[in-house]
Design a protein around this motif. Structure first.
Motif, PDB file in Angstrom:
ATOM      1  N   THR A  98       9.670  45.865  24.015  1.00  0.00           N
ATOM      2  CA  THR A  98       8.924  46.769  24.894  1.00  0.00           C
ATOM      3  C   THR A  98       8.096  45.963  25.879  1.00  0.00           C
ATOM      4  OG1 THR A  98       7.205  46.838  23.236  1.00  0.00           O
ATOM      5  CG2 THR A  98       8.769  48.666  23.242  1.00  0.00           C
ATOM      6  N   HIS A  99       8.067  46.421  27.133  1.00  0.00           N
ATOM      7  CA  HIS A  99       7.278  45.731  28.152  1.00  0.00           C
ATOM      8  C   HIS A  99       5.868  46.296  28.173  1.00  0.00           C
ATOM      9  CE1 HIS A  99      10.831  43.784  29.846  1.00  0.00           C
ATOM     10  NE2 HIS A  99      11.457  44.903  29.525  1.00  0.00           N
ATOM     11  N   PRO A 100       4.875  45.472  28.421  1.00  0.00           N
ATOM     12  CA  PRO A 100       3.511  46.002  28.509  1.00  0.00           C
ATOM     13  C   PRO A 100       3.368  46.893  29.749  1.00  0.00           C
ATOM     14  CG  PRO A 100       3.560  43.667  29.037  1.00  0.00           C
ATOM     15  CD  PRO A 100       4.927  44.027  28.563  1.00  0.00           C
ATOM     16  N   THR A 101       2.463  47.851  29.669  1.00  0.00           N
ATOM     17  CA  THR A 101       2.258  48.755  30.807  1.00  0.00           C
ATOM     18  C   THR A 101       1.627  47.992  31.960  1.00  0.00           C
ATOM     19  OG1 THR A 101       0.070  49.329  30.018  1.00  0.00           O
ATOM     20  CG2 THR A 101       1.898  50.725  29.280  1.00  0.00           C
ATOM     21  N   SER A 102       1.783  48.541  33.161  1.00  0.00           N
ATOM     22  CA  SER A 102       1.220  47.844  34.330  1.00  0.00           C
ATOM     23  C   SER A 102      -0.309  47.846  34.277  1.00  0.00           C
ATOM     24  CB  SER A 102       1.731  48.483  35.622  1.00  0.00           C
ATOM     25  OG  SER A 102       1.437  49.859  35.627  1.00  0.00           O
ATOM     26  N   THR A 103      -0.886  48.852  33.641  1.00  0.00           N
ATOM     27  CA  THR A 103      -2.354  48.867  33.493  1.00  0.00           C
ATOM     28  C   THR A 103      -2.793  47.663  32.650  1.00  0.00           C
ATOM     29  OG1 THR A 103      -1.862  51.183  32.966  1.00  0.00           O
ATOM     30  CG2 THR A 103      -4.194  50.558  33.152  1.00  0.00           C
ATOM     31  N   LEU A 104      -2.045  47.455  31.555  1.00  0.00           N
ATOM     32  CA  LEU A 104      -2.396  46.340  30.666  1.00  0.00           C
ATOM     33  C   LEU A 104      -2.255  45.013  31.410  1.00  0.00           C
ATOM     34  CD1 LEU A 104      -3.275  45.831  27.810  1.00  0.00           C
ATOM     35  CD2 LEU A 104      -0.886  45.699  27.119  1.00  0.00           C
ATOM     36  N   ILE A 105      -1.191  44.912  32.231  1.00  0.00           N
ATOM     37  CA  ILE A 105      -0.970  43.661  32.961  1.00  0.00           C
ATOM     38  C   ILE A 105      -2.097  43.432  33.963  1.00  0.00           C
ATOM     39  CG2 ILE A 105       0.543  42.522  34.641  1.00  0.00           C
ATOM     40  CD1 ILE A 105       2.884  43.520  33.135  1.00  0.00           C
ATOM     41  N   GLU A 129       5.677  34.966  29.403  1.00  0.00           N
ATOM     42  CA  GLU A 129       6.368  33.675  29.475  1.00  0.00           C
ATOM     43  C   GLU A 129       7.878  33.845  29.499  1.00  0.00           C
ATOM     44  OE1 GLU A 129       4.962  31.318  26.254  1.00  0.00           O
ATOM     45  OE2 GLU A 129       3.044  30.883  27.222  1.00  0.00           O
ATOM     46  N   THR A 130       8.357  34.926  28.913  1.00  0.00           N
ATOM     47  CA  THR A 130       9.812  35.083  28.797  1.00  0.00           C
ATOM     48  C   THR A 130      10.367  36.179  29.705  1.00  0.00           C
ATOM     49  OG1 THR A 130       9.451  36.583  26.952  1.00  0.00           O
ATOM     50  CG2 THR A 130       9.876  34.279  26.400  1.00  0.00           C
ATOM     51  N   CYS A 131       9.523  36.955  30.382  1.00  0.00           N
ATOM     52  CA  CYS A 131      10.021  38.114  31.120  1.00  0.00           C
ATOM     53  C   CYS A 131       9.690  37.996  32.598  1.00  0.00           C
ATOM     54  CB  CYS A 131       9.421  39.391  30.536  1.00  0.00           C
ATOM     55  SG  CYS A 131       9.926  40.866  31.437  1.00  0.00           S
ATOM     56  N   ALA A 132      10.706  37.791  33.430  1.00  0.00           N
ATOM     57  CA  ALA A 132      10.479  37.597  34.863  1.00  0.00           C
ATOM     58  C   ALA A 132      10.010  38.880  35.536  1.00  0.00           C
ATOM     59  CB  ALA A 132      11.755  37.096  35.524  1.00  0.00           C
ATOM     60  N   ALA A 133      10.525  40.020  35.074  1.00  0.00           N
ATOM     61  CA  ALA A 133      10.162  41.290  35.700  1.00  0.00           C
ATOM     62  C   ALA A 133       8.664  41.551  35.563  1.00  0.00           C
ATOM     63  CB  ALA A 133      10.967  42.422  35.053  1.00  0.00           C
ATOM     64  N   CYS A 134       8.129  41.287  34.358  1.00  0.00           N
ATOM     65  CA  CYS A 134       6.704  41.521  34.140  1.00  0.00           C
ATOM     66  C   CYS A 134       5.847  40.513  34.907  1.00  0.00           C
ATOM     67  CB  CYS A 134       6.370  41.482  32.654  1.00  0.00           C
ATOM     68  SG  CYS A 134       6.993  42.934  31.795  1.00  0.00           S
TER      69      CYS A 134
END
Lengths: 267, 267
Positions: free
Chosen positions: A3-10, A33-38
């Motif tokens: 699961t990707h973290p929410t944009s608010t969390l980012i 570190e592992t997810c380019a999209a995030c």
């Protein structure tokens, strides 16, 4: 983590993570570190000041790389040995062999000098690669993990690969069977290495050279004919001795590869 | 690129002393130059002091595994060095600058340090970076690609220190490292020593008492192959009285301890 973290969390992460517990911050960081999209989301979430700073740093590093000195070329060849130090001894051995070939070609009544000298020709440079007197860095070499018989064998291979072509030329020029010079050369080199751990490589090479000169070279020059030991019928003997001595050396190197072999560097 | 930290790197050490000698005897030729010496060294910078012929260099050579101890017990980094021990693992953690630093004149500084790094069995991938770092730490970065025969005495000494520290040794042995360094370089060198001494055991043999006073945390005083005194540099300064020979407190402490030792020996 799927699961990707929410944009608010980012964006909370980007602004320093106030109000979010440490464990969540670590999880976000590990995911980034592992997810380019995030990471792309993170780039948009940072404030303009920080983004500007990062751009300037990246620019600075890029200019530094572009204008600074380039990567250094590696000289792999030097690694294999102490080529420069051994060169004079190699030249001596080469000169000796070429002189023998010339002598033999001029005076064909004498026994073959090439065959008489060839067995001990590589001993000179082999002793030189493992000598306290000739290797200026012997004290450092003696304290290294990669020392002892394996390193000596590596250097010996280097010497042989330089000496053998010269011998091949001299042998071809005087028309001898390759076995008659190649096998004694290999046998004597293996003999020097096998004796090395007992008395030191330098002494072993010297002793073999003296023994060969006194026992074979001088008598056959006096007689005016080649000894039986250097005729075709003794080839199996040479082959057997070479194989046996090489086996001894390999056995020593295998049994105690890390043995410091203090004796190889005699005092 | 991120480097994976291996288990071995983070494991706690299993030995109390990096260098531990018990009744150590080492011969220099036929002479017993180190006689029943007991020594324990941990992390820090240790200065090895003693009059000429006290056995400093012989002790250094034994610790560097150049000489085999003639008797007693010597343990380096938890591995026994006496007897027929496997020295390879211990040697990977050693750095050594001999008193007579031999080098290959036609090698550049970078090639030489690279060659030593290879002999120290460092992984291929880390060698170029480690070499550059070592050369920069001794302040030779601008001469890294000069041939060694073109360097001055002080620069050679620094190249020698660079080859000793290239593998980040746990035990660093420097025999007379400050010979030929000018005062400014000597200051830089002391700074480097302090830095390395934070997490490794550094033993510096010297005859310059003032070097010991400022750069070393601990002083080892030997005479005639035996340990005379071991303590902190501050304690050494307190040993001397006003009537002892010397220009500084440390020098007075040094001569007072030596005089007391000679008195005990002759009594």
């Amino acid at each position: 983590m799927t699961t990707h973290p929410t944009s608010t969390l980012i964006s909370q992460y980007a602004s320093g993570g106030a109000g979010v517990d440490d464990a969540t911050i670590w999880a976000v960081e590990a995911h980034l570190e592992t997810c380019a999209a995030c990471r792309a989301v993170l780039t948009d979430a940072v404030d303009p000041g920080t983004r500007d700073l990062l751009d300037r740093v990246a620019d600075g590093i890029a200019t530094g790389i572009a204008t600074g000195p380039g990567p250094v070329r590696r000289h792999r060849l030097l690694r294999t040995g102490v080529a420069a130090r051994v060169l004079p001894w190699f030249v001596t051995a080469t000169g000796l062999m070429l002189a023998a070939a010339l002598f033999e070609w001029t005076f064909d009544s004498l026994p073959s000098l090439v065959l008489l000298i060839a067995p001990v020709a590589p001993l000179l440079p082999v002793a030189a690669v493992w000598s306290r007197r000739l290797d200026p860095a012997w004290e450092l070499t003696a304290t290294m993990p990669r020392t002892g018989l394996p390193l000596l064998m590596r250097r010996t291979l280097g010497v042989l690969s330089a000496v053998l072509p010269v011998l091949a030329v001299a042998g071809w020029f005087t028309g001898h069977s390759p076995g008659l010079w190649l096998l004694p050369v290999l046998g004597f080199t293996a003999g020097a290495l096998a004796l090395g751990p007992v008395v030191g490589v330098e002494r072993a090479a010297l002793a073999l050279t003296v023994a060969w000169s006194a026992g074979v070279v001088v008598p056959s020059l006096a007689d005016g004919q080649l000894p039986a030991i250097l005729t075709g019928s003794s080839l199996p003997g040479w082959a057997l001795a070479t194989v046996a001595l090489t086996a001894v050396v390999l056995g020593q190197a295998r049994r105690r590869p890390h043995e410091p072999h203090q004796n190889l560097l005699h005092r | 690129m991120m480097r994976t930290v291996s288990v071995a790197e983070t494991a706690p050490s299993t030995y109390p002393w990096a260098v531990h000698a018990e009744k150590l005897q080492v011969r220099a030729g036929r002479h017993l130059a180190v006689n029943e010496l007991d020594l324990r060294l941990g992390t820090g910078v240790h200065g090895l002091l003693g009059p000429n012929g006290a056995g400093k260099t012989t002790l250094m050579r034994a610790l560097a595994t150049v000489l085999k101890p003639a008797g007693g017990r010597l343990t380096l980094l938890g591995g026994e060095v006496t007897g027929r021990a496997d020295l390879r693992q211990v040697r990977r953690g050693l750095g050594y600058l001999p008193q007579h630093f031999g080098f290959y004149p036609r090698f550049t500084v970078r090639e030489f340090v690279e060659y030593i790094a290879w002999l120290k069995e460092m992984p291929k991938a880390v060698i170029p970076g480690a070499v550059q770092r070592a050369v920069e730490r001794v302040g030779l970065a601008d001469r890294a690609d000069s041939r060694m025969k073109t360097l001055s005495g002080g620069m050679l000494r620094r190249a020698g220190i660079a080859q000793a520290i290239v593998n980040d040794p746990a035990v660093l042995l420097l025999d007379e490292p400050t010979v030929g360094l000018d005062p400014e370089q000597r200051l830089d060198f002391r700074e480097l020593l302090r830095e390395i001494g934070l997490d490794s055991c550094v033993l510096v043999s010297t005859h310059l008492v003032e070097d010991v006073a400022v750069a070393c945390t601990d002083v080892v005083l030997v005479s005639e192959g035996r340990l005379v005194w071991q303590g902190s540099a501050g304690e050494l300064a307190q040993q001397g009285g006003t009537d002892d020979a010397g220009d500084s407190a440390t020098e007075r402490g040094y001569s007072s301890l030596l005089r007391a030792h000679r008195g005990r020996v002759s009594a």
